[in-house]
Design a protein around this motif. Structure first.
Motif, short mmCIF file in Angstrom:
data_model
loop_
_atom_site.label_atom_id
_atom_site.label_comp_id
_atom_site.label_asym_id
_atom_site.label_seq_id
_atom_site.Cartn_x
_atom_site.Cartn_y
_atom_site.Cartn_z
N LEU A 1 -17.63 -0.48 3.34
CA LEU A 1 -16.63 -0.46 4.40
C LEU A 1 -15.23 -0.56 3.82
CD1 LEU A 1 -16.01 -0.44 7.42
CD2 LEU A 1 -16.32 -2.91 7.43
N VAL A 2 -15.03 -1.47 2.91
CA VAL A 2 -13.72 -1.62 2.27
C VAL A 2 -13.35 -0.36 1.51
CG1 VAL A 2 -12.45 -2.90 0.48
CG2 VAL A 2 -13.81 -4.14 2.17
N SER A 3 -14.30 0.17 0.77
CA SER A 3 -14.06 1.38 -0.02
C SER A 3 -13.74 2.58 0.87
CB SER A 3 -15.30 1.68 -0.87
OG SER A 3 -15.14 2.86 -1.57
N SER A 4 -14.50 2.74 1.94
CA SER A 4 -14.28 3.86 2.86
C SER A 4 -12.93 3.74 3.55
CB SER A 4 -15.41 3.91 3.89
OG SER A 4 -15.29 5.06 4.68
N THR A 5 -12.58 2.52 3.95
CA THR A 5 -11.28 2.29 4.58
C THR A 5 -10.15 2.59 3.61
OG1 THR A 5 -12.26 0.60 6.01
CG2 THR A 5 -9.86 0.58 5.79
N ALA A 6 -10.31 2.20 2.36
CA ALA A 6 -9.28 2.47 1.35
C ALA A 6 -9.12 3.97 1.13
CB ALA A 6 -9.64 1.78 0.04
N ARG A 7 -10.23 4.71 1.11
CA ARG A 7 -10.13 6.17 0.94
C ARG A 7 -9.43 6.79 2.14
NH1 ARG A 7 -15.51 5.43 -0.94
NH2 ARG A 7 -16.29 6.24 1.03
N LEU A 8 -9.72 6.31 3.33
CA LEU A 8 -9.06 6.83 4.53
C LEU A 8 -7.57 6.54 4.48
CD1 LEU A 8 -9.46 8.25 7.22
CD2 LEU A 8 -9.94 6.03 8.25
N GLU A 9 -7.19 5.35 4.06
CA GLU A 9 -5.77 5.01 3.93
C GLU A 9 -5.09 5.91 2.90
OE1 GLU A 9 -5.94 0.86 3.03
OE2 GLU A 9 -6.08 0.28 5.14
N ALA A 10 -5.78 6.23 1.82
CA ALA A 10 -5.21 7.13 0.80
C ALA A 10 -4.99 8.52 1.38
CB ALA A 10 -6.13 7.20 -0.42
N ILE A 11 -5.90 8.97 2.22
CA ILE A 11 -5.75 10.29 2.85
C ILE A 11 -4.55 10.28 3.78
CG2 ILE A 11 -6.80 11.91 4.48
CD1 ILE A 11 -9.53 11.10 3.20
N VAL A 12 -4.38 9.22 4.55
CA VAL A 12 -3.23 9.12 5.46
C VAL A 12 -1.94 9.15 4.66
CG1 VAL A 12 -2.04 7.61 7.09
CG2 VAL A 12 -4.51 7.96 7.30
N ARG A 13 -1.90 8.42 3.54
CA ARG A 13 -0.70 8.45 2.69
C ARG A 13 -0.44 9.86 2.14
NH1 ARG A 13 -2.88 3.57 1.05
NH2 ARG A 13 -3.72 4.48 -0.86
N GLU A 14 -1.51 10.57 1.80
CA GLU A 14 -1.35 11.94 1.30
C GLU A 14 -0.77 12.84 2.38
OE1 GLU A 14 -3.89 15.55 -0.78
OE2 GLU A 14 -4.93 13.73 -0.17
N VAL A 15 -1.24 12.70 3.62
CA VAL A 15 -0.69 13.48 4.72
C VAL A 15 0.79 13.18 4.89
CG1 VAL A 15 -0.71 13.80 7.24
CG2 VAL A 15 -2.86 13.75 5.97
N GLU A 16 1.13 11.91 4.88
CA GLU A 16 2.54 11.53 5.02
C GLU A 16 3.38 12.11 3.90
OE1 GLU A 16 2.06 7.29 5.13
OE2 GLU A 16 1.83 7.25 7.32
N ARG A 17 2.85 12.10 2.68
CA ARG A 17 3.59 12.64 1.53
C ARG A 17 3.76 14.14 1.65
NH1 ARG A 17 2.78 15.52 -2.53
NH2 ARG A 17 0.53 15.57 -2.34
N VAL A 18 2.70 14.84 2.02
CA VAL A 18 2.77 16.30 2.16
C VAL A 18 3.78 16.68 3.22
CG1 VAL A 18 1.50 18.35 2.91
CG2 VAL A 18 0.48 16.80 1.25
N VAL A 19 3.74 16.00 4.34
CA VAL A 19 4.66 16.31 5.44
C VAL A 19 6.11 16.02 5.03
CG1 VAL A 19 5.35 15.64 7.78
CG2 VAL A 19 2.95 16.02 7.25
N ALA A 20 6.33 14.93 4.31
CA ALA A 20 7.69 14.56 3.91
C ALA A 20 8.20 15.37 2.74
CB ALA A 20 7.74 13.07 3.56
N ASP A 21 7.37 15.56 1.72
CA ASP A 21 7.83 16.18 0.47
C ASP A 21 7.54 17.67 0.36
OD1 ASP A 21 8.55 13.61 -0.20
OD2 ASP A 21 6.80 13.27 -1.48
N GLU A 22 6.49 18.13 1.01
CA GLU A 22 6.09 19.53 0.89
C GLU A 22 5.83 20.16 2.26
OE1 GLU A 22 2.77 19.99 -1.82
OE2 GLU A 22 3.19 18.00 -2.63
N PRO A 23 6.84 20.22 3.12
CA PRO A 23 6.58 20.74 4.46
C PRO A 23 6.08 22.19 4.47
CG PRO A 23 8.92 20.41 4.11
CD PRO A 23 8.22 19.85 2.93
N ALA A 24 6.37 22.93 3.40
CA ALA A 24 5.92 24.31 3.34
C ALA A 24 4.60 24.44 2.57
CB ALA A 24 6.99 25.17 2.69
N ALA A 25 3.90 23.33 2.38
CA ALA A 25 2.67 23.33 1.59
C ALA A 25 1.61 24.24 2.20
CB ALA A 25 2.12 21.92 1.45
#
Length: 100
Positions: free
Chosen positions: A17-41
């Motif tokens: 559960l902890v591991s899965s939650t951490a992976r989900l949080e990493a994905i959310v951070r990746e989405v935020e990064r892509v949207v902020a840094d690479e909007p034309a990705a």
């Protein structure tokens, strides 16, 4: 004296559960990064991220939900995955038409 039945979590379930939650949080951070840094990705990149997020949510559902709701969640995310595949195919077709 009243006795209470204490249910202990499955061995390893808490770690999963902890591991899965951490992976989900990493994905959310990746989405935020892509949207902020690479909007034309591109849509493909965001669709891929959505697929990974769906996989992690299904993993969490298997840990947290009973059989019936878990199966419903799996079905919903399978339909989402199908829609993502359709969207990706449509964008690939449009890209092919634009190149002509």
């Amino acid at each position: 004296m009243n006795a209470e039945i204490i249910e202990f979590p499955e061995r390893g379930r808490e770690n999963r559960l902890v591991s899965s939650t951490a992976r989900l949080e990493a994905i959310v951070r990746e989405v935020e990064r892509v949207v902020a840094d690479e909007p034309a990705a591109g849509v493909d990149r965001l669709l891929t991220i959505m697929e990974h997020m769906g996989d992690q949510l299904v993993d969490l559902a298997s840990l947290l939900l009973d059989e019936e709701p878990r199966l419903q969640a799996q079905g919903a995310f399978q339909r989402l995955s199908d829609k993502i595949a359709e969207t990706r195919a449509t964008f690939e077709q449009l890209e092919g038409e634009r190149r002509r």
